[in-house]
Design an enzyme around this catalytic site. Sequence first.
Site, PDB file in Angstrom:
ATOM      1  N   LYS A  45      -2.352  -1.992  -3.234  1.00  0.00           N
ATOM      2  CA  LYS A  45      -3.414  -1.152  -2.639  1.00  0.00           C
ATOM      3  C   LYS A  45      -3.021   0.313  -2.803  1.00  0.00           C
ATOM      4  O   LYS A  45      -2.397   0.901  -1.917  1.00  0.00           O
ATOM      5  CB  LYS A  45      -3.603  -1.519  -1.162  1.00  0.00           C
ATOM      6  CG  LYS A  45      -4.618  -0.632  -0.442  1.00  0.00           C
ATOM      7  CD  LYS A  45      -4.995  -1.162   0.927  1.00  0.00           C
ATOM      8  CE  LYS A  45      -5.891  -0.178   1.659  1.00  0.00           C
ATOM      9  NZ  LYS A  45      -6.477  -0.715   2.881  1.00  0.00           N
TER      10      LYS A  45
ATOM     11  N   GLU B  92       0.821  -1.223   0.000  1.00  0.00           N
ATOM     12  CA  GLU B  92       0.000   0.000   0.000  1.00  0.00           C
ATOM     13  C   GLU B  92       0.855   1.273   0.000  1.00  0.00           C
ATOM     14  O   GLU B  92       1.240   1.758   1.060  1.00  0.00           O
ATOM     15  CB  GLU B  92      -0.930   0.012   1.219  1.00  0.00           C
ATOM     16  CG  GLU B  92      -1.830   1.246   1.267  1.00  0.00           C
ATOM     17  CD  GLU B  92      -2.747   1.296   2.494  1.00  0.00           C
ATOM     18  OE1 GLU B  92      -2.573   0.457   3.404  1.00  0.00           O
ATOM     19  OE2 GLU B  92      -3.605   2.170   2.553  1.00  0.00           O
TER      20      GLU B  92
HETATM   21  C1  5MM Z   1      -5.272   4.601   3.962  1.00  0.00           C
HETATM   22  O1  5MM Z   1      -5.738   3.826   5.005  1.00  0.00           O
HETATM   23  C2  5MM Z   1      -6.108   2.478   4.726  1.00  0.00           C
HETATM   24  C3  5MM Z   1      -7.376   2.433   3.979  1.00  0.00           C
HETATM   25  O2  5MM Z   1      -8.334   3.193   4.692  1.00  0.00           O
HETATM   26  P1  5MM Z   1      -9.223   4.250   3.948  1.00  0.00           P
HETATM   27  O3  5MM Z   1     -10.039   3.462   2.947  1.00  0.00           O
HETATM   28  O4  5MM Z   1     -10.061   4.859   5.035  1.00  0.00           O
HETATM   29  O5  5MM Z   1      -8.311   5.233   3.298  1.00  0.00           O
HETATM   30  C4  5MM Z   1      -6.255   1.757   6.084  1.00  0.00           C
HETATM   31  O6  5MM Z   1      -6.067   0.386   5.938  1.00  0.00           O
HETATM   32  C5  5MM Z   1      -5.284   2.365   7.041  1.00  0.00           C
HETATM   33  O7  5MM Z   1      -4.022   1.852   6.817  1.00  0.00           O
HETATM   34  C6  5MM Z   1      -5.765   2.219   8.441  1.00  0.00           C
HETATM   35  O8  5MM Z   1      -7.133   2.482   8.565  1.00  0.00           O
HETATM   36  C7  5MM Z   1      -5.108   3.258   9.334  1.00  0.00           C
HETATM   37  O9  5MM Z   1      -3.962   2.744   9.794  1.00  0.00           O
HETATM   38  P2  5MM Z   1      -3.087   3.569  10.848  1.00  0.00           P
HETATM   39  O10 5MM Z   1      -1.900   2.715  11.059  1.00  0.00           O
HETATM   40  O11 5MM Z   1      -2.755   4.894  10.207  1.00  0.00           O
HETATM   41  O12 5MM Z   1      -3.907   3.740  12.069  1.00  0.00           O
END
Ligand code: 5MM
Length: 329
Positions: free
Chosen positions: A208, A166
């Site tokens: 991702k 990601e």
């Molecule tokens: C970008 O964040 C990921 C996808 O979420 P969105 O669809 O809301 O953008 C998500 O998997 C993200 O990595 C976690 O929610 C947040 O992780 P951290 O480590 O920043 O708490």
Amino acid sequence: MLVANDKGLLAMDESNPTCNKRFAALGIPQTLEFRRAWRELIVTTPELGESISGAILYDETIRQHQQDGTSFIQTITDAGIIPGIKVDTGAKDMAGHPGEKITEGLDRLRERLNEYFEMGARFAKWRAVIAIGPGIPSHACIEANAQALARYAALCQGAGLVPVVEPEVLMEGDHTLERCSAVTEEVLHTVFNHLYTQRVLLEGMILKPNMVLPGLSCPVQASAAEVADATVHSLLKTVPAAVPGIAFLSGGQSAELASERLNAMNLRFKSRQPWALAFSFARAIQQPAMEIWQGKEANVLAAQHALIHRARCNRAARRGDYHAAMEGY
Ligand code: 5MM
């Protein structure tokens, strides 16, 4: 498996500070028990497995249980959903590079991956964060994050876990759609260069990425068709056809916009895309449900209804079958 049958991933891997931030915005108490209750609400949502192929968990969550004692891992697996785990330890300020982040977590990663595999996880996720602004992103930030992503991915494959890679180019800023395209392409070129160098099997990973979008404060915003075209054109230039699936993050877009844009991609590029275009949303699936829940037991069923609705909308978007009418407008 993770991108088969028009399904997608549910990211429920918010770290405690991120989960608490989402709760705080809605006045929900920021405690371990409320985090557990929220995750129980998600994993016990009926028919979730019909639209969701895999759920990305967080270290706290993967060890938790429902009130009746059943482990979350068991419930997820029984629903036909593959358990995954976020294994980075967060994006930290990058030394010598103001305004930029480097994701940490490689120390002891091999041992942690083995432990998560034993617990039942079958895929993992690592997020790198790239900001756009005056003079950034720097070459150093893109290189360092891409190398870490590739080393993480290689370790995952060695441990029997599918790596979800990601690299997120953030939406914050006043940059144009074109600037986001250019940065996303440079980031993806660099990431795939390092994945090749580290001998990561491209057939055994999921990408991702962000969608290509104008910055949140850019005065010129883009239609769903423009976002779809910019995003898929950038991906066609940078992502090898050997990669089986691309599962987008939502990045703070509204739930409806995320579905509409994913739908436009699948509709417009059905015959040209070499990979599955899927979703791995956190906020764009969870947020409407969390706003209904508000931490109250009485709202659980209505919140689960909202959650499964978003999952179904995104499954429809994978087929190019999503319509605004699905939202009840
Ligand atoms: C970008 O964040 C990921 C996808 O979420 P969105 O669809 O809301 O953008 C998500 O998997 C993200 O990595 C976690 O929610 C947040 O992780 P951290 O480590 O920043 O708490």
